[in-house]
Write a protein that holds these residues in place. Sequence first.
Motif, PDB file in Angstrom:
ATOM      1  N   LYS A 148     -38.221 -48.946  33.409  1.00 18.83           N
ATOM      2  CA  LYS A 148     -39.227 -49.927  32.986  1.00 18.83           C
ATOM      3  C   LYS A 148     -38.604 -51.244  32.553  1.00 18.83           C
ATOM      4  O   LYS A 148     -39.178 -52.312  32.758  1.00 18.83           O
TER       5      LYS A 148
ATOM      6  N   SER B 108     -31.027 -47.708  34.600  1.00 15.33           N
ATOM      7  CA  SER B 108     -32.006 -46.965  33.809  1.00 15.33           C
ATOM      8  C   SER B 108     -32.267 -47.700  32.498  1.00 15.33           C
ATOM      9  O   SER B 108     -31.533 -48.632  32.118  1.00 15.33           O
TER      10      SER B 108
ATOM     11  N   HIS C 162     -38.733 -44.300  35.633  1.00  6.53           N
ATOM     12  CA  HIS C 162     -38.321 -44.602  34.259  1.00  6.53           C
ATOM     13  C   HIS C 162     -37.256 -45.696  34.212  1.00  6.53           C
ATOM     14  O   HIS C 162     -36.275 -45.595  33.465  1.00  6.53           O
TER      15      HIS C 162
END
Length: 845
Positions: free
Chosen positions: A111, A138, A109
């Motif tokens: 991205k 993150s 996660h």
Amino acid sequence: MILLFTATFTILVLSSLDQVESSAYDKIVTHSRIRAKNEGPNVCALQQVMGTKKKYFSTCSNWYKKSICGKNAVVLYECCPGYMKLDGHRGCPAVAPIDTVYDTLDLVHAKITQQYSDLSKLREELSGAGSYTMFAPSDDAWEELDPESKAHLVSRGNTAHYNDLIYHIVNKRLLTKDLKNDMTLNSIHDNHDLYINHYSNGVVTVNCARIIHANQVATNGVVHVIDRVISSVHPTIMDVIQTNGDLATLKIVALTAGLQGLLRESRHYTLFAPTNEAFKNLDRDVLDRLMRDTTVLQALLKYHLLNSVQCSEAIMAGSVYGTLEGSNIEIGCDGESLTVNGIKMVLKKDIFTRNGVIHLIDQVLMPDSAMQVTELIGKSQNIFRDMVSQLGLSAAMQSETEYTILAPLNGAFSEEVMSMDERLLKIILENHIVKLRISLSDLYNGQQLETLGGKLLRVFIYRTAVCIENACMVRGSREGSNGILHLMRSLIQPPETTIYEQLLKDGHFKIFLSLMESAGLTDLLKQEGLYTLFAPIDAAFETLTEKDIALLKSDINTLRTILLYHFSNGVFINGGLEGGVTNLLKTIQGNSLQVLSVNNSIHVNSVEVPDFDLMASNGVVHVVKTILYPQDMPVGREDILVLLKKLNRYIQLKFVSGYTYHEIPLTFIKRTITTHVIEKGPEVKVETGESSITKVTRKIKGDLSVIKDRKVVGRDRSVTKVRKVVGRDASVTKVTRVIGGDQSITEVAEGKPSITKITRFTETHSSSSDGELDTEGEAKRLMGEGPDFSKIVTLKGSPDLHESESERITRIIKKGRSKKHAGKRQPQGSRQRVRPVRHDSRPSQ
């Protein structure tokens, strides 16, 4: 059997190797796996701070308190790092697929980091051959990036994305077990430094960014997800101070204190940096005083420095840390903010540098070492502080002079003390201020401390207490820039009389004093020394007839044995006795007293002591209502046995026919000297006989007075006299008579009348082994020592009033100890009263 042993040994070795390899982070994840074992395989339990996105693998302390940083936390169950869920299966039974670093970013996660990798043409490197460690921000970290940094990133285009991302990458594969505390790594962006901190609570940070998902292994390295975007660090702490406009005053402080070199050292510090506004909030006089004293200024700045890097994300609960100044501060957290000593004062956190981290605070932290001793007096002693100020004693304690303050707690000030005449109250409080700087470690038994009022206070050291006269200290001593503060349980009562004078004046110890005289022990009550006496009042003898008392006096060995059992060498007050256990005090007679201190009361040999801690210049008196007798000592005469049973009904006496008391050598009784001064007589010429007499005479201008030091040694009575005669034409005549021996002195008078001194050496009891006489007590009597009421203007010329006020002060202090308030005494004449002081409710720093 051998195979079983080999297998067991191998398992132990492998498990020990695993413990060596595991890190604090790995251990905390293992614990979280155990906590979630009922949720299925490879599930970990985390705590999330309510109202935030912050999630932690937490310690046992946080887990059982159900809170993080003082905020309520809820429990989440997620797949442990490296594992995934499978539809239709319980827990997380699947191992995450291993792919390149680039493709792993989507899996964990991250991205947005993956998108920026595409834009900056970094995908090829992250998908190609190599061995990388990527600290990947993150998605939330990119969203929370401050607007200024975002705008700067967008304006610079793909090159900026590339440089920012490669600053997060190290050209080697490092798992959390490889990330050691205070480690420095080189990023692939111009070899810029990345600073690793690995804390005992399992938190791992890189430039103070916390790793929130670790050890996601890839084919060409490993990915650690972090909670913020990191950037290149500042050179040193001092460089930040010099360039940050909010720290201009701190810059002046650092330069004046000469600590700019320290703040540039290649070490690891945490600085809580007060802003300009924080210094403005200081009293101007205090700031000026600090700036004038380099030593104090250094202590102030070092109090803001920790000798370790404490990133805000590593703080999950309050912990105590040592400062470079030497004192401790508590660093905690309150939701999103840090707290210092429980106060929420951090404005900006985690400014990272090559030699540490800076947190900006809006208050100046003031250590004891930068404060004056009067500023150390806290809330529990604010009555003493206000009275010292009101009576003008604060002004007497100059900042350039060192003092020790013995501050009684508020409970020591009864209503009667507060209503006392101001002049008398000032004398009492002066005895709580010592002229020198005396720390707790400097104190020793028998030490004498001179007070601001000129009195000498005695120090008594016990196993579990340190006491000054009748008052004992409580924990909490503090050391300031010009002195020490000690906290006292009660008001200090300096003694004014000997034990003998105290008992005689009281009037309730007539029989005891009569027995002491018959036993030849009266001098023990008068002479200098340190004794503890359990003194029986007259009521203790009410069961005896005159015939019984005569019988007691007729056997001197019996009488001395009984009386000396009431004496112990040394001063033992209630506060110095260890509570709840039996304290054994060896008596002068030889046997021990069993003393128990419970709930502010004393029992000796199971007998209650109704009044205690009556301080005297040569010891302390505790009052008893019965005669004490050693329980393990037999009685050899039936008439004495009957008499002792009348005196003490608390013990079982043992009769052994024919048992006799041993004679007790009176080596503890000191010889005395009687001196008479007669203001007349002719000048004489002294011729000596067999006695060897050496005389030194000096004439000194000034008022007429006589000072003598003399010592008599051994049986030959060799006498040395040193005599000072003060006055211009004063002459001195000495007529000396030595009693005992063959010594003789021939004296021939001549000249005009002046001062004649007649000295008699009187032998009382056996002396100590060296035969030395104690003349100090007599010298003090001649000097006229006693209560100094010269400062009390309203009492001058009234001896009766002096005596009554002295007794009243003693009574008030004594009653303050038992918390029983006597009725108010009507004032003599017109006297000012100390009115109740309104106290500031604000907490002291």
